[in-house]
Design a protein around this motif. Structure first.
Motif, PDB file in Angstrom:
ATOM      1  N   THR A  39      -7.348   6.519  -1.417  1.00  0.00           N
ATOM      2  CA  THR A  39      -7.571   6.067  -2.197  1.00  0.00           C
ATOM      3  C   THR A  39      -5.984   5.379  -2.707  1.00  0.00           C
ATOM      4  O   THR A  39      -6.152   4.038  -3.052  1.00  0.00           O
ATOM      5  CB  THR A  39      -8.541   6.050  -2.689  1.00  0.00           C
ATOM      6  N   ASN A  40      -6.000   6.339  -3.459  1.00  0.00           N
ATOM      7  CA  ASN A  40      -4.047   5.629  -3.817  1.00  0.00           C
ATOM      8  C   ASN A  40      -2.793   5.786  -3.330  1.00  0.00           C
ATOM      9  O   ASN A  40      -2.146   6.878  -2.378  1.00  0.00           O
ATOM     10  CB  ASN A  40      -4.397   6.339  -5.031  1.00  0.00           C
ATOM     11  N   LEU A  75      -8.148  -2.367   0.595  1.00  0.00           N
ATOM     12  CA  LEU A  75      -8.027  -2.605  -1.078  1.00  0.00           C
ATOM     13  C   LEU A  75      -6.905  -2.201  -1.944  1.00  0.00           C
ATOM     14  O   LEU A  75      -6.978  -1.534  -2.500  1.00  0.00           O
ATOM     15  CB  LEU A  75      -9.312  -3.234  -1.567  1.00  0.00           C
ATOM     16  N   GLU A  76      -5.748  -3.107  -1.884  1.00  0.00           N
ATOM     17  CA  GLU A  76      -4.532  -3.256  -2.160  1.00  0.00           C
ATOM     18  C   GLU A  76      -4.625  -2.717  -4.851  1.00  0.00           C
ATOM     19  O   GLU A  76      -5.691  -3.425  -5.044  1.00  0.00           O
ATOM     20  CB  GLU A  76      -3.795  -3.629  -2.606  1.00  0.00           C
ATOM     21  N   LYS A  77      -4.449  -1.650  -4.578  1.00  0.00           N
ATOM     22  CA  LYS A  77      -4.968  -1.243  -6.383  1.00  0.00           C
ATOM     23  C   LYS A  77      -3.284  -1.594  -6.722  1.00  0.00           C
ATOM     24  O   LYS A  77      -2.512  -1.341  -6.253  1.00  0.00           O
ATOM     25  CB  LYS A  77      -4.438   0.273  -6.419  1.00  0.00           C
ATOM     26  N   GLY A  88      -7.496  -3.859   7.037  1.00  0.00           N
ATOM     27  CA  GLY A  88      -7.984  -4.175   6.022  1.00  0.00           C
ATOM     28  C   GLY A  88      -7.627  -6.058   5.959  1.00  0.00           C
ATOM     29  O   GLY A  88      -7.370  -6.631   7.235  1.00  0.00           O
ATOM     30  N   PHE A  93      -0.514  -5.977   3.085  1.00  0.00           N
ATOM     31  CA  PHE A  93      -0.028  -4.709   3.141  1.00  0.00           C
ATOM     32  C   PHE A  93       1.381  -4.314   4.111  1.00  0.00           C
ATOM     33  O   PHE A  93       2.570  -3.477   3.665  1.00  0.00           O
ATOM     34  CB  PHE A  93      -1.446  -4.051   3.227  1.00  0.00           C
ATOM     35  N   ALA A 127      -5.515   2.666  -0.658  1.00  0.00           N
ATOM     36  CA  ALA A 127      -5.870   1.944  -0.402  1.00  0.00           C
ATOM     37  C   ALA A 127      -6.871   1.794  -1.353  1.00  0.00           C
ATOM     38  O   ALA A 127      -8.130   3.011  -0.123  1.00  0.00           O
ATOM     39  CB  ALA A 127      -5.790   0.199   0.501  1.00  0.00           C
ATOM     40  N   ASP A 180      -3.836   5.543 -11.900  1.00  0.00           N
ATOM     41  CA  ASP A 180      -4.975   5.028 -11.081  1.00  0.00           C
ATOM     42  C   ASP A 180      -6.463   5.044 -12.578  1.00  0.00           C
ATOM     43  O   ASP A 180      -6.298   5.872 -13.190  1.00  0.00           O
ATOM     44  CB  ASP A 180      -5.339   6.452 -10.544  1.00  0.00           C
ATOM     45  N   LEU A 210       3.190  -0.838  -3.512  1.00  0.00           N
ATOM     46  CA  LEU A 210       3.349   0.419  -2.442  1.00  0.00           C
ATOM     47  C   LEU A 210       4.791   1.271  -2.292  1.00  0.00           C
ATOM     48  O   LEU A 210       4.829   1.310  -1.095  1.00  0.00           O
ATOM     49  CB  LEU A 210       2.695  -0.527  -1.407  1.00  0.00           C
ATOM     50  N   CYS A 269      -3.573   2.808   7.522  1.00  0.00           N
ATOM     51  CA  CYS A 269      -3.067   2.448   6.503  1.00  0.00           C
ATOM     52  C   CYS A 269      -4.029   1.009   5.826  1.00  0.00           C
ATOM     53  O   CYS A 269      -4.426   0.374   6.877  1.00  0.00           O
ATOM     54  CB  CYS A 269      -1.988   2.571   6.497  1.00  0.00           C
ATOM     55  N   GLY A 270      -4.113   0.778   4.773  1.00  0.00           N
ATOM     56  CA  GLY A 270      -4.195  -0.758   4.028  1.00  0.00           C
ATOM     57  C   GLY A 270      -6.256  -0.658   3.720  1.00  0.00           C
ATOM     58  O   GLY A 270      -7.230   0.344   3.869  1.00  0.00           O
TER      59      GLY A 270
END
Length: 464
Positions: free
Chosen positions: A352-353, A374-376, A397, A403, A440, A199, A380, A371-372
């Protein structure tokens, strides 16, 4: 408020005037320092000026003449991915850089403590996931036990906004890697490391830098006791670095992956039962399965960390057990918001992760998963390890289609929270759980994860 010590009569620059920055300016003024403030946001500067603070552009030439130190708010980068220009200017001028956490640790203790029977203590909690719940749980247990306690840092009040410590009181701090990385003073009495997963990698220059930021709380803080989650290699390494011998009970190891053995001090949870062992003998046991505020193995890890911390502070197992049962849970963290017609609705918007979402999914057996976002970094793929619990994924999202394509579960692209909740509720049957665990960030559709969780709760309630 904790007046900042050591800068009386000196200029101290404050960069960033959000909650922590403005509180820092007040605490500096209370300690007779002269705060010089700046924020790129005109509204933030106006709020500071309305309280009588001087604002001047810290990026101008000569801004750090006669300045003793620069205090930086947590969201402002000082090294990676590149230093903020003001931070770079301070370093070029030879001006030390610190944050409010460093100011707190240098200012909290005072000569007045000499008159106390039991001096105040500070517990600091860090890690990737679970630190908010762990900190709140420790605070709850202490309060239920009749101990004076304050909750601050990333949760509760700003760290310099709390009250001075009283006789036998405890301050519980939740600290992020942004805070531990920069603080020039870190001296907790008890330090807690929950776990580590990737992270904020851009902010720390990679996983090694991220771990190094967490490790500072222990290596430089020198706590009297350290509670360490050892289910990842980094935690096991950290515990090994801190312990002088296998019998060293200044280190309390915790786990939810296996039974811990050895002559030291261990707390672990297996199949829903928490066990404490010390010097090879069992010293306590708690059935965690019926505690509604702590569902799933990830929350059992939080319970182990909180239990170990409170034992280190002298509380008896039975007192801790009773307090665990009355813990209501935190908003947006495995929060049960409704139960109707056999369906349970759970808000874990703080997931969020990927790692935190996997832990949330594994806490329930039949999941309709929203779910969904802003992808980190990192992709996934790890989410698929929990796909056996997922009946269907309802993806929200702006990039919902992309996603969804990365998931092995049956998916439905919904884009909006309203559509996702409606579809999930139409499909749900008794015995199932509708879970918001986005895996995310929220910033593509919401200001923060709290707003996302509130939207989920509102969409559910209007349909019940």
């Amino acid at each position: 408020m904790i007046p900042v010590k050591g800068f009386s009569g000196q200029k101290v620059a404050v960069l960033g005037l959000g909650r922590s920055g403005l509180t820092t300016a007040r605490a500096l003024r209370a300690g007779n320092a002269e705060p010089v403030c700046w924020d790129d946001n005109p509204a933030a500067r106006a709020a500071a000026e309305a309280e009588g603070f001087t604002c001047c552009d810290l990026g101008r030439h000569g801004a750090f003449d006669d300045v003793a130190t620069l205090i930086v708010s947590p969201g402002i980068p000082h090294l990676y991915p590149e230093p903020n220009p003001v931070v770079a200017a301070a370093l070029e001028a030879g001006v030390p850089v610190d944050n409010d956490i460093g100011l707190f640790f240098r200012s909290f203790a005072g000569p007045e403590w000499d008159n106390l029977d039991t001096p105040p203590r500070v517990v600091s909690v860090t890690g990737s996931n679970g630190k908010s719940t762990t900190a709140a749980l420790i605070h709850h247990i202490l309060t239920e036990a009749g101990r004076e306690a304050q909750l601050a840092g990333n949760i509760g009040r700003g760290v310099l906004d709390i009250d001075p410590g009283g006789n036998g009181s405890v301050v519980v701090l939740e600290l992020s890697s942004y805070q531990t990385e920069l603080a020039r003073s870190l001296t907790p009495d008890v330090a807690v490391f929950t776990n580590l997963s990737p992270d904020h990698l851009d902010r720390h220059g990679g996983l090694g830098g991220y771990f190094a930021a967490k490790r500072r709380l222990f290596a430089e803080g020198g706590p009297d006791r350290a509670v360490i989650g050892v289910d990842e290699d980094e935690g096991a390494f950290l515990a090994g670095q801190l312990a002088e011998a296998p019998t060293d009970d200044r280190v309390i190891r915790i786990s939810v992956a296996r039974k811990l053995t050895g002559p030291g001090w261990q707390v672990f949870a297996r199949k829903g039962f928490l066990s404490e062992y010390r010097k090879g003998r069992q010293a306590g046991s708690i059935d965690l399965r019926e505690i509604k505020g702590l569902p799933g193995a990830h929350n059992h890890q939080n319970a182990c960390a909180a239990y170990a911390t409170c034992r280190a502070l002298g509380l008896a197992p039975r007192i801790i057990q009773d307090a665990l049962h009355s813990y209501p849970g935190l908003p947006h963290r495995s929060q049960i918001i409704a139960e109707a017609d056999g369906v349970t609705y759970v808000n874990d918007s703080k997931a969020t992760n990927v790692d935190s979402a996997v832990k949330a999914l594994n806490a329930f057996k039949k999941v309709r998963w929203i779910c969904g976002g802003l992808e980190k970094e990192g992709g996934l793929s790890a989410l698929n390890s929990a796909s056996e619990h997922v009946l269907k994924a309802y993806v929200i999202g702006r990039e919902a289609a992309g996603f969804a394509m990365q998931l092995q579960a049956d998916t439905l692209v919904c884009t909006t929270m309203a559509e996702a909740v409606e579809q999930a509720m139409n499909d749900a049957q008794s015995g199932e759980t509708i879970l918001l665990a986005p895996a995310a960030a929220s910033f593509d559709q919401y200001d923060n994860f709290e707003q996302r969780g509130e939207d989920f709760a509102e969409q559910v309630r209007k349909r019940l």
